[in-house]
Design a protein around this motif. Structure first.
Motif, PDB file in Angstrom:
ATOM      1  N   TRP A 159       0.837  -1.205   0.000  1.00  0.00           N
ATOM      2  CA  TRP A 159       0.000   0.000   0.000  1.00  0.00           C
ATOM      3  C   TRP A 159       0.867   1.248   0.000  1.00  0.00           C
ATOM      4  CZ3 TRP A 159      -1.155   4.199   3.227  1.00  0.00           C
ATOM      5  CH2 TRP A 159      -2.372   4.845   2.990  1.00  0.00           C
ATOM      6  N   LYS A 160       1.889   1.274   0.798  1.00  0.00           N
ATOM      7  CA  LYS A 160       2.763   2.449   0.881  1.00  0.00           C
ATOM      8  C   LYS A 160       3.460   2.715  -0.451  1.00  0.00           C
ATOM      9  CE  LYS A 160       3.418   1.546   5.776  1.00  0.00           C
ATOM     10  NZ  LYS A 160       4.297   0.956   6.811  1.00  0.00           N
ATOM     11  N   ARG A 161       3.911   1.660  -1.105  1.00  0.00           N
ATOM     12  CA  ARG A 161       4.545   1.835  -2.416  1.00  0.00           C
ATOM     13  C   ARG A 161       3.554   2.413  -3.410  1.00  0.00           C
ATOM     14  NH1 ARG A 161       4.109  -1.216  -6.576  1.00  0.00           N
ATOM     15  NH2 ARG A 161       3.429  -3.050  -5.370  1.00  0.00           N
ATOM     16  N   GLN A 162       2.340   1.881  -3.426  1.00  0.00           N
ATOM     17  CA  GLN A 162       1.321   2.393  -4.340  1.00  0.00           C
ATOM     18  C   GLN A 162       1.040   3.875  -4.085  1.00  0.00           C
ATOM     19  OE1 GLN A 162      -1.635  -0.760  -3.272  1.00  0.00           O
ATOM     20  NE2 GLN A 162      -1.974  -0.888  -5.479  1.00  0.00           N
ATOM     21  N   VAL A 163       0.911   4.219  -2.826  1.00  0.00           N
ATOM     22  CA  VAL A 163       0.595   5.593  -2.447  1.00  0.00           C
ATOM     23  C   VAL A 163       1.692   6.545  -2.904  1.00  0.00           C
ATOM     24  CG1 VAL A 163       0.427   7.110  -0.432  1.00  0.00           C
ATOM     25  CG2 VAL A 163      -0.931   5.020  -0.517  1.00  0.00           C
ATOM     26  N   VAL A 164       2.926   6.193  -2.631  1.00  0.00           N
ATOM     27  CA  VAL A 164       4.044   7.080  -2.982  1.00  0.00           C
ATOM     28  C   VAL A 164       4.184   7.212  -4.491  1.00  0.00           C
ATOM     29  CG1 VAL A 164       6.555   7.325  -2.918  1.00  0.00           C
ATOM     30  CG2 VAL A 164       5.310   6.736  -0.836  1.00  0.00           C
ATOM     31  N   GLU A 165       4.124   6.119  -5.203  1.00  0.00           N
ATOM     32  CA  GLU A 165       4.321   6.171  -6.653  1.00  0.00           C
ATOM     33  C   GLU A 165       3.260   7.028  -7.337  1.00  0.00           C
ATOM     34  OE1 GLU A 165       4.493   2.099  -7.883  1.00  0.00           O
ATOM     35  OE2 GLU A 165       6.584   1.846  -7.250  1.00  0.00           O
ATOM     36  N   GLN A 166       2.013   6.897  -6.923  1.00  0.00           N
ATOM     37  CA  GLN A 166       0.956   7.708  -7.523  1.00  0.00           C
ATOM     38  C   GLN A 166       1.085   9.180  -7.146  1.00  0.00           C
ATOM     39  OE1 GLN A 166      -3.080   5.515  -7.462  1.00  0.00           O
ATOM     40  NE2 GLN A 166      -1.767   4.293  -6.140  1.00  0.00           N
ATOM     41  N   ALA A 167       1.508   9.447  -5.920  1.00  0.00           N
ATOM     42  CA  ALA A 167       1.685  10.832  -5.488  1.00  0.00           C
ATOM     43  C   ALA A 167       2.817  11.503  -6.256  1.00  0.00           C
ATOM     44  CB  ALA A 167       1.951  10.884  -3.988  1.00  0.00           C
ATOM     45  N   LYS A 168       3.898  10.773  -6.475  1.00  0.00           N
ATOM     46  CA  LYS A 168       5.025  11.348  -7.226  1.00  0.00           C
ATOM     47  C   LYS A 168       4.596  11.684  -8.654  1.00  0.00           C
ATOM     48  CE  LYS A 168       9.061   9.649  -4.723  1.00  0.00           C
ATOM     49  NZ  LYS A 168      10.352   8.910  -4.820  1.00  0.00           N
ATOM     50  N   GLU A 169       3.804  10.815  -9.244  1.00  0.00           N
ATOM     51  CA  GLU A 169       3.309  11.093 -10.586  1.00  0.00           C
ATOM     52  C   GLU A 169       2.437  12.344 -10.584  1.00  0.00           C
ATOM     53  OE1 GLU A 169       1.181   8.563 -14.100  1.00  0.00           O
ATOM     54  OE2 GLU A 169       0.075   8.662 -12.196  1.00  0.00           O
ATOM     55  N   ALA A 170       1.515  12.442  -9.623  1.00  0.00           N
ATOM     56  CA  ALA A 170       0.622  13.596  -9.550  1.00  0.00           C
ATOM     57  C   ALA A 170       1.395  14.885  -9.293  1.00  0.00           C
ATOM     58  CB  ALA A 170      -0.427  13.382  -8.464  1.00  0.00           C
ATOM     59  N   ALA A 171       2.432  14.810  -8.454  1.00  0.00           N
ATOM     60  CA  ALA A 171       3.228  15.992  -8.149  1.00  0.00           C
ATOM     61  C   ALA A 171       4.005  16.455  -9.386  1.00  0.00           C
ATOM     62  CB  ALA A 171       4.183  15.694  -6.993  1.00  0.00           C
ATOM     63  N   GLN A 172       4.566  15.528 -10.135  1.00  0.00           N
ATOM     64  CA  GLN A 172       5.280  15.879 -11.358  1.00  0.00           C
ATOM     65  C   GLN A 172       4.333  16.474 -12.398  1.00  0.00           C
ATOM     66  OE1 GLN A 172       8.678  15.836 -11.851  1.00  0.00           O
ATOM     67  NE2 GLN A 172       8.066  16.978 -13.684  1.00  0.00           N
ATOM     68  N   GLN A 173       3.151  15.906 -12.496  1.00  0.00           N
ATOM     69  CA  GLN A 173       2.155  16.452 -13.417  1.00  0.00           C
ATOM     70  C   GLN A 173       1.759  17.876 -13.028  1.00  0.00           C
ATOM     71  OE1 GLN A 173      -0.616  13.199 -12.878  1.00  0.00           O
ATOM     72  NE2 GLN A 173      -0.288  12.433 -14.961  1.00  0.00           N
ATOM     73  N   ALA A 174       1.682  18.131 -11.721  1.00  0.00           N
ATOM     74  CA  ALA A 174       1.332  19.468 -11.258  1.00  0.00           C
ATOM     75  C   ALA A 174       2.400  20.474 -11.638  1.00  0.00           C
ATOM     76  CB  ALA A 174       1.117  19.465  -9.749  1.00  0.00           C
ATOM     77  N   ILE A 175       3.665  20.097 -11.544  1.00  0.00           N
ATOM     78  CA  ILE A 175       4.752  20.973 -11.961  1.00  0.00           C
ATOM     79  C   ILE A 175       4.608  21.324 -13.439  1.00  0.00           C
ATOM     80  CG2 ILE A 175       7.255  21.112 -12.307  1.00  0.00           C
ATOM     81  CD1 ILE A 175       6.358  21.367  -9.386  1.00  0.00           C
ATOM     82  N   GLN A 176       4.386  20.309 -14.242  1.00  0.00           N
ATOM     83  CA  GLN A 176       4.216  20.535 -15.681  1.00  0.00           C
ATOM     84  C   GLN A 176       3.007  21.414 -15.966  1.00  0.00           C
ATOM     85  OE1 GLN A 176       4.044  16.483 -17.068  1.00  0.00           O
ATOM     86  NE2 GLN A 176       6.263  16.162 -16.847  1.00  0.00           N
ATOM     87  N   GLY A 177       1.928  21.191 -15.213  1.00  0.00           N
ATOM     88  CA  GLY A 177       0.732  22.001 -15.405  1.00  0.00           C
ATOM     89  C   GLY A 177       0.946  23.464 -15.027  1.00  0.00           C
TER      90      GLY A 177
END
Length: 361
Positions: free
Chosen positions: A339-357
């Motif tokens: 669960w922790k791995r899933q949570v972190v990996e998805q958050a990192k993706e969302a954070a990177q997308q936010a930077i690009q946005g």
């Protein structure tokens, strides 16, 4: 370092790790101290860390612990991001400052409660209290059933709730229960009668760090709704087509919205993100709640009911207290490596997308 190393078993441990990570990265933390102490007599604080150029026109907010006990997941994500040198470098090179708000509701985090010390659901508390609070007559009908006189509830209590669901439907029941209510201060999802400590402190943080920005993104980390380990990206802006279009462009076509019924969340009153429109009116704002699933909704609901019963029954035995507190933590924090791995990996993706946005026009 594995993803699990960023997660903690208590608020005190999470805060210690957050402050240590800030020191290790050479970043200053401003601690807004809560008036009360934690369950282990530890100090409580909303800790704020700003990472990036002070004059940045672009800023991403990453917040945890709006709902107290949900801070276990959110704090782990924040620590994982802070420890990721590549992520921090990418944000700086893009001209984006990142504002980490750790434990927006430190009392609830420490005491394993979803609410503040005022028994207020912080994400229902951002209401203009100079005006009459929103009515929720459906909750009024359910109030006595949701938090019954005894726990576990009687068979009659269970049947009465099932009857309400059968009559009104699951969606309508969810909206009635979780949408927010302002008449039952000892009930569930209570929005309060005035701004809470966390409410007022968060506004102060937004004013301090947000008023000089042109564009602001916000990822508010939550747990407890949806399939286990899956992060739903729930639109967290005013119901405006342009904002929803931006959110979709940033975070993809799977962004959901309570406004059109596509989200697992009901339409909520007094949400926390609404403060950004008051405190940073000059900024173009785009935000989501990143909501990670834990247990099936029925189990989460029962944990909330049990914890609220416990709050108004301090005479409960130590054994019952321990079981209920473990139940509420498990409902909002899945303490497994997967669960922790899933949570972190998805958050990192969302954070990177936010930077690009934020840097896109």
């Amino acid at each position: 370092m594995t993803h699990s190393a960023h997660f903690s078993q208590s608020y005190a441990e999470a805060r210690t790790k957050f402050l240590a990570m800030a020191a290790a990265t050479g970043l200053d933390v401003k601690s807004h101290m809560h008036p009360l102490r934690g369950r282990h007599d530890e100090p409580l604080a909303m800790d704020v860390l700003f990472d990036g150029p002070k004059d940045a026109q672009l800023m991403l907010i990453i917040s945890s612990g709006c709902h107290g006990v949900e801070g276990f997941g959110g704090s782990g994500v924040q620590l994982a991001l802070l420890s990721d040198a590549a992520w921090r470098t990418a944000a700086r090179q893009a001209g984006v400052a990142v504002l980490y708000i750790h434990a927006v509701n430190p009392y609830g985090f420490s005491w394993w409660r979803r609410t503040t010390h005022e028994n207020v659901d912080l994400n229902r508390n951002f209401h203009d209290f100079s005006k009459p609070p929103p009515a929720n007559p459906a909750y009024d009908k359910l109030a006595a059933l949701l938090v019954p006189p005894q726990w576990p509830p009687t068979l009659m209590n269970k049947l009465s709730l099932l009857s309400f669901v059968a009559t009104h439907g699951t969606k309508a029941t969810q909206a009635a229960v979780s949408g927010g209510q302002y008449r039952h201060p000892r009930g569930l999802f209570y929005g309060g009668c005035s701004p809470t400590w966390s409410h007022k402190t968060l506004r102060e943080v937004l004013r301090e760090h947000g008023r000089q920005r042109q564009r602001i993104g916000w990822i508010d980390l939550h747990t407890g709704l949806g399939p286990s380990g899956i992060g739903e990206r729930i639109f967290a802006c005013r119901n405006e087509a342009s904002a929803l279009q931006r959110a979709g462009a940033w975070w993809g076509p799977n962004v959901t919205s309570a406004h059109d019924g596509s989200s697992t969340s009901a339409v909520l009153e007094g949400q926390m993100w609404s403060a950004i429109y008051d405190e940073c009116p000059q900024a173009e704002y785009t935000g989501i709640a990143l909501e990670y699933g834990t247990l099936p909704m029925r189990q989460v609901f029962e944990a909330l009911r049990a914890d609220q019963w416990l709050e108004i029954h301090p005479e409960a035995s130590d054994g019952k207290r321990h079981r209920i507190k473990r139940q509420i933590r498990d409902a909002f924090y899945t303490d497994t490596d997967v669960w922790k791995r899933q949570v972190v990996e998805q958050a990192k993706e969302a954070a990177q997308q936010a930077i690009q946005g934020l840097v896109s026009k």
